[in-house]
Scaffold this motif. Structure first.
Motif, short mmCIF file in Angstrom:
data_model
loop_
_atom_site.label_atom_id
_atom_site.label_comp_id
_atom_site.label_asym_id
_atom_site.label_seq_id
_atom_site.Cartn_x
_atom_site.Cartn_y
_atom_site.Cartn_z
N ILE A 1 0.57 -1.04 0.01
CA ILE A 1 -0.14 0.51 0.52
C ILE A 1 0.66 0.99 0.09
O ILE A 1 0.74 2.53 -1.00
CB ILE A 1 -1.47 0.61 1.41
N ALA A 2 1.80 1.08 0.72
CA ALA A 2 2.94 2.30 0.70
C ALA A 2 3.44 2.63 -0.33
O ALA A 2 3.46 4.05 -0.88
CB ALA A 2 3.86 2.13 1.97
N VAL B 1 0.44 2.04 -3.79
CA VAL B 1 -0.04 3.07 -4.25
C VAL B 1 -0.33 4.32 -3.43
O VAL B 1 -0.06 5.81 -4.20
CB VAL B 1 -1.48 2.35 -2.99
N ALA B 2 0.42 4.07 -1.94
CA ALA B 2 0.50 6.11 -1.52
C ALA B 2 1.73 6.72 -2.69
O ALA B 2 1.90 7.72 -2.83
CB ALA B 2 0.85 6.16 -0.06
N TRP B 3 2.99 6.02 -2.32
CA TRP B 3 4.08 6.84 -2.96
C TRP B 3 4.01 7.22 -4.35
O TRP B 3 3.59 8.32 -4.86
CB TRP B 3 4.94 6.24 -2.89
N ILE B 4 3.55 6.40 -4.96
CA ILE B 4 3.60 6.59 -6.57
C ILE B 4 2.22 7.64 -6.87
O ILE B 4 2.72 8.17 -7.29
CB ILE B 4 3.51 5.11 -7.63
N VAL B 5 1.06 7.22 -6.02
CA VAL B 5 -0.15 7.71 -6.61
C VAL B 5 0.40 9.59 -6.39
O VAL B 5 -0.25 10.38 -6.96
CB VAL B 5 -1.74 7.44 -6.10
N PHE B 6 0.90 9.88 -5.19
CA PHE B 6 0.96 11.67 -4.78
C PHE B 6 1.57 11.83 -5.52
O PHE B 6 1.45 12.23 -6.13
CB PHE B 6 1.21 11.18 -3.27
N PHE B 7 3.22 11.09 -5.80
CA PHE B 7 4.02 11.33 -6.83
C PHE B 7 3.49 12.04 -8.29
O PHE B 7 3.56 12.73 -8.59
CB PHE B 7 4.77 10.96 -6.85
N MET C 1 -2.95 -7.62 2.20
CA MET C 1 -2.18 -7.64 1.46
C MET C 1 -2.85 -6.82 0.81
O MET C 1 -4.19 -6.76 1.19
CB MET C 1 -2.05 -8.81 0.67
N PHE C 2 -2.44 -5.96 0.02
CA PHE C 2 -2.84 -4.91 -0.90
C PHE C 2 -4.26 -5.68 -1.96
O PHE C 2 -4.87 -5.09 -2.75
CB PHE C 2 -1.64 -3.87 -2.03
N THR C 3 -4.37 -6.89 -2.39
CA THR C 3 -4.95 -7.58 -3.27
C THR C 3 -6.08 -7.72 -2.12
O THR C 3 -7.36 -7.74 -3.12
CB THR C 3 -4.72 -8.26 -4.02
#
Ligand code: HEM
Ligand SMILES: [Cu+2]
Ligand SMILES: [Cu+2]
Lengths: 504, 176
Positions: free
Chosen positions: A70-71, A74-80, A129-131
């Motif tokens: 998730i971190a 999802v989070a790192w990639i999408v915030f960027f 898991m993220f899935t």
């Protein structure tokens, strides 16, 4: 429009809207915080899969694995990506950002959603898991967090398109959209399609977890999840390729060779990749072989064609630009004289190689119906996607950050020597890490497994010394990559706090 | 520049020769790998199965229990060992966190192996030949299989299925 809310960038000459700038700063800083968290967690995972070290216990391994997915993904990639979208619209087009308050809503929803998910995972309420394949069930707030995050991201795309309209209307640029903005638009279109698919799958799952819907079919969930989950990876691909073009321009002044070709390739992404998602289901019941091969063959390979075009275009434009600078002797002088010490440039090269060769080729191979039988869910799979999404996308995002710092934060990067070493540690380490994982996967070592030997099980499995060696290589290169990641995060933060101000 | 609008008329600017060559190579390659998919399926000897049925997990459990009762020849680590006749319909059940029964098969004989789960998703990874199939609750997935090597094989669960996931290991014997 008063002029007080704009500044002119001394380096690039862009007119920068202060509200766009603030939003870019918030999204970028938040993304890097998540990268730091995910990286620390990733390191502990690598040190656990390295069977000789076996750092975490089973409970925390699975919990951290959920958090890491998730971190990072999802989070790192999408915030960027949100920062990239605002940059590619408002800044590159010299425009004001449309409806900045919607941008803030984007930021808040994603922050609250992401935090909710992280808290649910860390308190042991979402070991899925993220899935989150049903019928494995997490606390219903976990799914709510994902939904809030996705809605936030959709709002970011809306702001992006609204800004394109505003810029056109207010004539802040003439002619067609610049290529980087065009590529970002492709990413945003794919994002809107896939995030809507995400809503189709996560809203009923949320209601199911809350006890409102009685049953969910596992296979239908898998189909819908990957319809969203895989195509959302194409957001990353399109965003990454736009950044390749941007980095090629910023580092060596490259000009796209043929705009028509580059743009058509982006359109191929939009048209085809959203449909190709069944390579996750190749060894599942519920679908005919005809359906699977059509989906993963025809649709996927048209998107592969697009990637192959970009993989030619970007290096070729770079070569042309370097030759124009006078490096014309022999076939390779341009390559020797390239600015290898510039972390933006080395990140670009490593990203193209990591994504294109290691990630792309293994993806096409593992996505074949028959070969998938010997790749499904073993370490070959995380090996493949650490090449695409880490050595590729993450490396490119890191590379552009070295330019974001002076352009958007107006700070000179501290310790430039260390910065020029960083891509080699991270990119090199990650490619090694991925290769070692794929190697171990070839012997049947499962992904997402705390202990491959089956302790606590009725039977034990012995994989032998070659696997032990590959896992040791995986562990060591994971440490190297994590070091590269840590240097990136620390330099970024140190630059924000102590970097010399760039005069306006 | 990729950050400025392209020159007017960019759509009609001609492609360089190298670009044309590369795009042709790439397109031919993509057509080739796309055609390879059905080609392998039709002419290859090993495909993932296309036979599946929906089934209620409880009903599947009843069928497996009957199968075990009929063919049990022993027990190992608390799990029944069954030796079904050649050519039989055989069953494997995944549940948190065990595979049962232990199958005793004959080399060179063909069986129809049914796979399903009683609870969450699992996946069957046959060690050491590294073949992997998803095991899904509510779905009866049928693989037609002919063991070609004799010996002892492990079944490793390959899909995260909860905290005991890594301990979910089963066994298949193939006798010559
Ligand atoms: C230094 C950096 C990193 C290290 C050492 C690392 C290490 C690992 C390890 C050991 C696993 C577990 C593999 C398994 O047992 O199945 C994993 C899984 C994963 N990693 Fe990373 N990783 C890093 C960076 C990243 C980044 C930057 C991303 C995304 C952008 C990422 C995305 C993922 C995903 C999606 C998974 C799968 C999680 C799951 O199976 O649910 N990783 N990583
Ligand atoms: Cu299992
Ligand atoms: Cu499992």
């Amino acid at each position: 429009m008063s002029s007080w809310n704009y500044r002119t960038c001394p380096t690039t000459g862009f007119k920068v809207h202060n509200k766009a700038e603030t939003l870019i700063q918030f999204n970028a800083v938040t993304s890097i915080v998540f990268l730091l968290v995910g990286g620390i967690v990733g390191l502990t995972l690598a040190l656990t899969r390295w069977q000789a070290v076996h750092l975490l216990n089973d409970e925390w391994f699975y919990r951290f694995l959920s958090l890491h997915g998730i971190a990072m993904l999802v989070a790192w990639i999408v915030f960027f990506e949100m920062a990239v979208l605002y940059f590619a619209s408002a800044v590159i087009l010299n425009s004001r950002l449309a409806a900045p308050w919607v941008g803030w809503l984007q930021y808040l929803l994603m922050l609250v959603g992401g935090a909710l998910v992280a808290v649910m995972i860390l308190t042991g309420n979402a070991d899925v898991m993220f899935t989150s394949y049903v019928p494995l069930k997490a606390h219903h707030l976990y799914y709510l967090g994902i939904i809030l995050f996705a809605v936030g991201a959709i709002l970011g795309c809306v702001v992006f398109f609204a800004t394109l309209v505003v810029a056109k209307h207010e004539k802040t640029y003439t002619g067609s959209l610049p290529l980087v903005t065009f590529g970002a638009a492709a990413a945003a279109i794919i994002a809107i399609i896939t995030l809507s698919a995400g809503a189709i799958v996560f809203i009923p799952t949320w209601l199911w977890a809350a006890g409102i819907i009685p049953v969910m079919d596992s296979e239908v969930y898998r189909l819908l999840f990957w319809g969203f989950g895989h195509s959302s990876q194409q957001i990353n691909v399109a965003a990454m390729v736009s950044i390749w073009y941007l980095l090629a321009t910023l580092t060596v002044g490259a000009v796209p060779l043929n705009e028509k070709v580059c743009r058509t390739a982006f359109v191929l992404y939009i048209l085809f990749i959203c449909i190709a998602s069944e390579h996750h289901l190749l060894v599942d019941p519920g679908f005919s072989a005809a359906h699977k091969t059509w989906n993963t063959g025809y649709f996927m390979h048209l998107a592969v064609l697009a990637s192959m075009i970009h993989a030619f275009s970007v290096p070729a434009a770079t070569e042309v630009a370097l030759r124009k600078q006078g490096h014309t002797r022999g076939a390779f002088e341009w390559l020797k004289k390239a600015p290898w010490g510039n972390p933006g440039f080395s990140s670009l090269v490593l990203s193209v190689v990591g994504f294109g060769f290691l990630g792309g080729i293994t993806g096409v191979i593992y996505g074949t119906e028959q070969i998938n039988i010997i790749a499904h869910n073993n370490l070959r799979i995380p090996g493949h996607f650490h090449a695409t999404v880490v050595a590729g996308t993450t490396m490119a995002f890191m590379g552009i950050t070295w330019y974001m710092l002076p352009l958007m934060f107006r700070r000179q990067v501290v310790a430039p020597k260390l910065a020029s070493l960083q891509p080699w540690l991270f990119g090199g380490g990650m490619m090694m890490f991925s290769t070692a994982m794929m190697f171990a996967g070839g012997f049947g070592v499962s992904r997402r497994s705390w202990d491959m030997n089956g302790v606590d099980g009725p039977f034990q499995v012995n994989f032998g010394p070659i696997v032990d060696l590959s896992l040791a290589v995986m562990g060591i290169s994971g440490v190297v990559a994590a070091l590269g990641g840590a240097i990136f995060c620390l330099l970024a933060v140190a630059t924000l706090l102590f970097g010399k101000k760039v005069n306006a | 520049m990729s950050v400025t609008s392209p020159q007017p008329g960019w759509w009609n600017s001609p492609l360089h020769k190298e670009e044309k060559i590369w795009i042709t190579i790439a397109a031919v390659w993509c057509v080739f790998i796309t055609l390879a998919m059905p080609w392998w399926h039709i002419f290859g000897t090993q495909n993932s199965s296309q036979e599946y049925y929906t089934i209620n997990p409880d009903d599947y459990g009843t069928v497996v229990d009957k199968f075990i009762e009929q063919y049990t020849v022993g027990e190992e680590a608390g799990i029944p060992v069954v030796a079904p006749p050649a050519g039989a319909e055989i069953f494997l059940r995944g549940q948190q966190w065990m595979w049962d029964p232990i199958l005793k098969l004959k080399k060179g004989e063909t069986y129809r192996l049914h796979l399903s789960s009683m609870d969450v998703l699992h996946a069957m990874s046959i060690y050491p030949i590294n073949m992997n199939f998803e095991v899904v609750p509510g779905w009866d997935y049928v693989l037609t299989l002919t063991p070609t090597t004799s010996g002892e094989f492990n079944i490793i669960c390959n899909e995260f299925c909860g905290i005991g996931h890594h301990s979910m290991i089963g066994k298949i014997y193939v006798e010559s």
